[in-house]
Design an enzyme around this catalytic site. Structure first.
Site, PDB file in Angstrom:
ATOM      1  N   ARG A  90       0.816  -1.333  -0.169  1.00  0.00           N
ATOM      2  CA  ARG A  90       0.030   0.029   0.085  1.00  0.00           C
ATOM      3  C   ARG A  90       0.756   1.088   0.062  1.00  0.00           C
ATOM      4  NH1 ARG A  90      -4.576   1.415   4.476  1.00  0.00           N
ATOM      5  NH2 ARG A  90      -5.115   3.486   3.780  1.00  0.00           N
ATOM      6  N   TYR A 246     -13.610  10.956  -1.672  1.00  0.00           N
ATOM      7  CA  TYR A 246     -12.645  10.141  -2.587  1.00  0.00           C
ATOM      8  C   TYR A 246     -12.654  11.018  -3.925  1.00  0.00           C
ATOM      9  CZ  TYR A 246     -11.645   6.131  -0.030  1.00  0.00           C
ATOM     10  OH  TYR A 246     -10.922   5.095   0.857  1.00  0.00           O
TER      11      TYR A 246
HETATM   12  C1  G6P Z   1     -12.871   3.627   3.682  1.00  0.00           C
HETATM   13  C2  G6P Z   1     -13.300   3.110   2.298  1.00  0.00           C
HETATM   14  C3  G6P Z   1     -12.391   1.664   2.418  1.00  0.00           C
HETATM   15  C4  G6P Z   1     -10.813   1.578   2.572  1.00  0.00           C
HETATM   16  C5  G6P Z   1     -10.678   2.400   4.108  1.00  0.00           C
HETATM   17  C6  G6P Z   1      -9.104   2.757   4.310  1.00  0.00           C
HETATM   18  O1  G6P Z   1     -13.428   2.900   4.624  1.00  0.00           O
HETATM   19  O2  G6P Z   1     -14.338   2.858   1.909  1.00  0.00           O
HETATM   20  O3  G6P Z   1     -12.270   1.188   1.170  1.00  0.00           O
HETATM   21  O4  G6P Z   1     -10.446   0.500   2.641  1.00  0.00           O
HETATM   22  O5  G6P Z   1     -11.479   3.667   3.939  1.00  0.00           O
HETATM   23  O6  G6P Z   1      -9.180   2.910   5.648  1.00  0.00           O
HETATM   24  P1  G6P Z   1      -7.656   3.005   6.385  1.00  0.00           P
HETATM   25  O7  G6P Z   1      -7.791   3.140   7.822  1.00  0.00           O
HETATM   26  O8  G6P Z   1      -7.025   1.737   6.027  1.00  0.00           O
HETATM   27  O9  G6P Z   1      -6.959   3.934   5.518  1.00  0.00           O
HETATM   28 MN    MN Z   2     -14.490   1.817   0.259  1.00  0.00          MN
END
Ligand code: G6P
Ligand code: MN
Ligand code: MN
Length: 422
Positions: A90, A246
């Site tokens: 990531r 997003y």
């Molecule tokens: C939101 C999105 C997900 C993503 C997440 C990341 O929930 O809808 O698709 O995976 O954010 O969260 P994080 O805490 O891993 O940045």
């Molecule tokens: Mn998502």
């Protein structure tokens, strides 16, 4: 029923299990199988989940295994929530595009393509193996990003799958809270592709009719909404709709790139949060969900999953926003595109609710990204440098020839360990 979670070693899993423990919805879960290749994670997350259930007086048993077949055998529904390459892959997705002046994000742009290429073959293999032991009727609920592309891959391979994201339920809960109504009475006119959506209407169910309160929200609370989605008030007024956060990667692309150049990546931040969460989960004295879990982006993910599985297993015709095959819902897209829209959910699956004609400023971007997604899936399934470059050239955040070529080279170099053909 048995519920299987592939990627069950995730630090998100206790969120889901906590929802089951507190009996959200009418699901009668008696076994939760957590499947993960990382046995060390399972040894921490599994017992913690069992403590969450026990503390709430819920009788379900948690089983952990690195053996997919064993974990999926007899499952009524299988949740897919994996991250191929973990936070280090990531981090790469979030940084390599910056060198070309493009946003570094794990679900959109070049980073999102890298994630799709790593993930689609793994998820397709898992889905085949699940089908072999659990049968054709088992539901696959896909949380694995990029959700639109991965869900389309599953549908094209003939699986009984739906894609799920927490963006819509996040808005639903937030509007319910600020308007002082029950979340069940909020109907979102949510439209687009996963991580490329707008709320075009917020209908509040009254005793006789529903009323769209979106215009009033934009009049009276634009500042709050703008802050929540990270976009300017003036943009909300121009759109007359509420984009998800997003969309910031599109509407403020260059500004985001400038910010990202001076920041730690989200992967680095999350890796720290995860280390701390695992430390808490490992403490046998802890049997409640830690506050820190709220620092992850997945708020309400457990509720969304539980409601959806409940509707798939028990029927009832509730409306939920899911990722499904377009069919004729958005007439400007191919029927086999995967869209994120409200659907009526029953034991037979999801039936898209009618969508009002989408204005050009949204429809154009949706169609552009949908074309990219089709090419991205083709690259993920068949491999090859040309397919990767074709997909990048088609992405609205890349678009230019030189950029697409350079990004193709850096993407392939950074992901060679995951792509046997690269
Ligand atoms: C939101 C999105 C997900 C993503 C997440 C990341 O929930 O809808 O698709 O995976 O954010 O969260 P994080 O805490 O891993 O940045
Ligand atoms: Mn998502
Ligand atoms: Mn709902």
């Amino acid at each position: 029923m048995k519920l299987t979670v592939v990627g069950g070693g995730s630090t998100y899993t206790p969120e889901l299990v906590d929802g089951i423990a507190h009996r959200l919805g009418g699901l009668e879960v008696d076994e939760i199988a957590l499947v993960d290749p990382d046995e060390e994670r399972l040894a921490v997350v599994g017992p913690f989940c069992q403590r969450l259930l026990a503390a709430a007086g819920h009788p379900a048993v948690v089983r952990t295994t690195s053996d997919l077949e064993r974990g999926a055998d007899g499952a009524t529904a299988v949740l897919l929530q994996l991250r191929v390459g973990g936070q280090s892959a990531r981090h790469s997705d979030e940084t390599f595009p910056l060198e070309c002046g493009c946003v570094g994000q794990e679900t959109t742009g070049a980073g999102g393509l890298a994630k799709a290429l790593r993930t689609v073959p793994v998820v397709l293999d898992i889905a085949e193996r699940v089908r072999a032991v659990a049968g054709d009727n088992t539901w696959l609920v896909n949380f694995t990003n990029p959700v639109g592309i991965v869900t389309r891959a599953l549908l094209e391979a003939g699986h009984r799958a739906l894609g799920l994201c927490n963006v819509a339920i996040g808005f639903e809960r937030w509007f319910a809270e600020i308007l002082g109504v029950a979340p069940e009475n909020v109907y979102l006119e949510h439209v687009g592709l996963n991580h490329l959506t707008w709320e075009r209407g917020v209908l509040i169910k009254g005793p006789n009719a529903s009323m769209d309160v979106l215009p009033a929200l934009l009049q009276e609370r634009a500042g709050e909404i703008a802050e929540r989605v990270g976009l300017p008030v003036a943009l909300l007024h121009r759109l007359g709709a509420i984009p998800s956060y997003y969309l910031r990667y599109f509407y403020q692309h260059d500004q985001v790139v400038a910010e990202q150049r001076g920041e730690r990546s989200r992967a680095e931040v999350v890796a720290d949060v995860e280390r701390e969460l695992l430390r808490v989960y490992a403490d046998p004295a802890v049997s409640t969900k830690p506050e820190l879990l709220g620092k992850r982006g997945g708020a309400y993910y457990s509720e969304a999953a539980i409601q959806l599985v409940d509707a798939l297993v028990n029927g009832g015709g509730a409306s939920h926003v899911v990722n499904v095959r377009n069919g004729r819902a958005l007439p400007f897209l191919p029927e086999d595109a995967v869209v994120e829209i409200p659907c009526t959910i029953d034991t037979g699956g999801a039936v898209p609710s009618p969508v009002r004609p989408v204005p050009p400023a949204m429809a154009g971007l949706i169609a552009h990204v949908a074309a990219y997604e089709a090419l991205a899936l083709d690259a993920a399934v068949h491999g090859g440098r040309d397919r990767v470059a074709d997909a990048l050239l088609a992405h609205p955040l890349v678009g230019q020839h030189e950029k697409a070529e350079r990004l193709t080279d850096s993407l392939l170099a950074a992901n060679a360990a995951f792509l046997p053909w690269a």
